[in-house]
Write a protein that holds these residues in place. Structure first.
Motif, mmCIF file in Angstrom:
data_model
loop_
_atom_site.group_PDB
_atom_site.id
_atom_site.type_symbol
_atom_site.label_atom_id
_atom_site.label_comp_id
_atom_site.label_asym_id
_atom_site.label_seq_id
_atom_site.Cartn_x
_atom_site.Cartn_y
_atom_site.Cartn_z
ATOM 1 N N THR A 161 0.832 -1.202 0.000
ATOM 2 C CA THR A 161 0.000 0.000 0.000
ATOM 3 C C THR A 161 0.862 1.245 0.000
ATOM 4 O O THR A 161 2.038 1.213 0.341
ATOM 5 N N GLU A 162 0.252 2.352 -0.370
ATOM 6 C CA GLU A 162 0.924 3.633 -0.288
ATOM 7 C C GLU A 162 0.844 4.161 1.144
ATOM 8 O O GLU A 162 -0.059 3.797 1.894
ATOM 9 N N PRO A 163 1.795 5.043 1.550
ATOM 10 C CA PRO A 163 1.695 5.644 2.875
ATOM 11 C C PRO A 163 0.332 6.313 3.060
ATOM 12 O O PRO A 163 -0.177 6.983 2.171
ATOM 13 N N THR A 164 -0.263 6.094 4.224
ATOM 14 C CA THR A 164 -1.629 6.540 4.473
ATOM 15 C C THR A 164 -1.707 7.276 5.805
ATOM 16 O O THR A 164 -1.054 6.900 6.766
ATOM 17 N N ASP A 165 -2.522 8.321 5.842
ATOM 18 C CA ASP A 165 -2.775 9.035 7.083
ATOM 19 C C ASP A 165 -4.034 8.481 7.739
ATOM 20 O O ASP A 165 -5.014 8.159 7.064
ATOM 21 N N PHE A 166 -4.012 8.375 9.059
ATOM 22 C CA PHE A 166 -5.167 7.913 9.804
ATOM 23 C C PHE A 166 -5.509 8.929 10.884
ATOM 24 O O PHE A 166 -4.820 9.923 11.050
ATOM 25 N N VAL A 167 -6.556 8.649 11.633
ATOM 26 C CA VAL A 167 -6.966 9.548 12.696
ATOM 27 C C VAL A 167 -5.834 9.716 13.706
ATOM 28 O O VAL A 167 -5.082 8.772 13.973
ATOM 29 N N ARG A 168 -5.682 10.916 14.216
ATOM 30 C CA ARG A 168 -4.592 11.196 15.134
ATOM 31 C C ARG A 168 -5.133 11.416 16.545
ATOM 32 O O ARG A 168 -6.161 12.059 16.721
ATOM 33 N N PRO A 169 -4.425 10.925 17.563
ATOM 34 C CA PRO A 169 -4.862 11.194 18.934
ATOM 35 C C PRO A 169 -4.742 12.683 19.255
ATOM 36 O O PRO A 169 -3.935 13.397 18.651
ATOM 37 N N PRO A 170 -5.498 13.174 20.212
ATOM 38 C CA PRO A 170 -5.299 14.552 20.665
ATOM 39 C C PRO A 170 -3.918 14.711 21.286
ATOM 40 O O PRO A 170 -3.353 13.751 21.833
ATOM 41 N N ALA A 171 -3.387 15.894 21.220
ATOM 42 C CA ALA A 171 -2.020 16.136 21.683
ATOM 43 C C ALA A 171 -1.965 16.324 23.194
ATOM 44 O O ALA A 171 -2.687 17.148 23.759
ATOM 45 N N ALA A 172 -1.084 15.548 23.832
ATOM 46 C CA ALA A 172 -0.746 15.800 25.225
ATOM 47 C C ALA A 172 0.391 16.809 25.319
ATOM 48 O O ALA A 172 0.513 17.556 26.291
ATOM 49 N N LEU A 173 1.230 16.838 24.265
ATOM 50 C CA LEU A 173 2.381 17.737 24.236
ATOM 51 C C LEU A 173 2.858 17.880 22.804
ATOM 52 O O LEU A 173 2.898 16.905 22.062
ATOM 53 N N ARG A 174 3.216 19.097 22.444
ATOM 54 C CA ARG A 174 3.921 19.359 21.189
ATOM 55 C C ARG A 174 5.252 20.004 21.550
ATOM 56 O O ARG A 174 5.279 20.997 22.279
ATOM 57 N N VAL A 175 6.344 19.449 21.030
ATOM 58 C CA VAL A 175 7.666 19.942 21.404
ATOM 59 C C VAL A 175 8.618 19.745 20.228
ATOM 60 O O VAL A 175 8.411 18.856 19.400
ATOM 61 N N ASN A 176 9.660 20.566 20.155
ATOM 62 C CA ASN A 176 10.555 20.523 18.997
ATOM 63 C C ASN A 176 11.880 19.827 19.294
ATOM 64 O O ASN A 176 12.886 20.117 18.655
ATOM 65 N N ASN A 177 11.876 18.882 20.246
ATOM 66 C CA ASN A 177 13.109 18.172 20.582
ATOM 67 C C ASN A 177 12.807 16.703 20.863
ATOM 68 O O ASN A 177 11.904 16.394 21.648
#
Length: 305
Positions: A207-223
């Motif tokens: 299959t081709e790469p596929t996006d699915f439903v994402r969980p809500p974010a507990a944290l977004r961080v750039n490291n």
């Protein structure tokens, strides 16, 4: 008469945006950089920067001069390196950018023996998780993990870079083990800010790469290190490369979350600006790193899912 050191200082200031940062990068004092800029502007009869109390920005004349000045400095550096290479040496300056976590955990230990073997190489390594503009910022090459998004770059693969969807045993005991992509909606996630929520991409056999439903974010961080720490603390699940979590998976402190699909494959690569001559020292470094990392890379060997 124009002096090369004045031009080199101007290029450094233009690339990093301040006299202080340029001085640190070149190993000069601030007063030396300031006097070189003043001398260059006097020789050219033109103002190269708009100066305020907070920042420097290129004038129209400065932007036009930078294009050729950068090329001149690079040509001289390459000429010096070529002469050394004719004597069988690897020498001269080299400026690289690499991600913070990978740089500290894996690149550094592989890099130090290389530099010890070739002491005439003057390496500047800048660790930064953002997607730097290699051409505009004057890097000889960048080391990155993921997909190449800049068509002006030519990339060489260093190693495979598999990512894993991971969670702590405690988190899975409290929230349950998702069995399918749809089950992810009932969970919490730690997201890498530089990629965004849309980066959770999976693929199945044929299959081709596929996006699915994402969980809500507990944290977004750039490291990546902070993402790993948040997962170990049981805050949620994260998609992280094996070079960050491989040891935790082997130790059992993190578990691979099996939803029946694998993360879309990615690679560690080194990329250089298109059209720029590739130095012998950069080629030698790439060969060295490939050997040091191995195939498959050592951080994935023995990984338990």
């Amino acid at each position: 008469m124009l002096k090369l050191e004045d031009i080199a200082s101007f290029v450094a200031v233009a690339e990093v945006g301040s006299i202080s940062a340029a001085a640190r990068r070149g190993g000069w004092s601030k007063s030396v950089v300031s006097s070189r800029l003043a001398a260059l502007e006097e020789d050219l009869g033109a103002r190269l920067f708009h100066r305020t109390t907070r920042r420097l920005s290129l004038t129209e004349d400065g932007a036009a001069f930078l294009v050729r000045a950068r090329r001149l400095v690079q040509d001289v550096d390459e000429a010096v390196a070529d002469m050394a290479e004719r004597r069988g040496e690897l020498a001269g300056p080299m400026r690289l950018s690499a991600p913070v976590t990978f740089g500290r955990a894996h690149l550094g230990p592989a890099l130090y023996p290389f530099l010890a073997r070739h002491p005439a190489i003057a390496l500047t390594l800048e660790l930064d998780d953002r997607r730097v503009d290699a051409m505009a910022e004057g890097f000889d090459a960048v080391i990155r993990h993921g997909r190449i998004e800049d068509s002006r770059l030519v990339a060489w693969t260093l190693a495979r870079g598999q990512r894993r969807l991971v969670a702590s045993p405690d988190y899975l005991a409290r929230h349950g083990q998702p069995q399918s992509p749809a089950d992810l909606a009932g969970h919490r996630a730690i997201y890498y800010l530089n990629r965004g929520i849309a980066d959770w991409r999976f693929e199945g056999e044929g299959t081709e790469p596929t996006d699915f439903v994402r969980p809500p974010a507990a944290l977004r961080v750039n490291n990546g290190d902070m993402m790993r720490d948040a997962v170990l603390a049981g805050l949620g699940m994260a998609m992280l490369p094996s070079f960050i979590v491989g040891q935790d998976i082997r130790a059992g402190t993190l578990k691979v979350v099996d939803i029946g699909l694998q993360a879309a494959p990615e690679y560690l690569y080194v990329a250089h600006p298109e059209g720029r001559k590739v130095s012998a020292k950069l080629r030698a470094l790439v060969d060295w790193l490939r050997t040091a990392f191995g195939d498959p890379p050592y951080w994935e060997v023995g990984e338990e899912k």
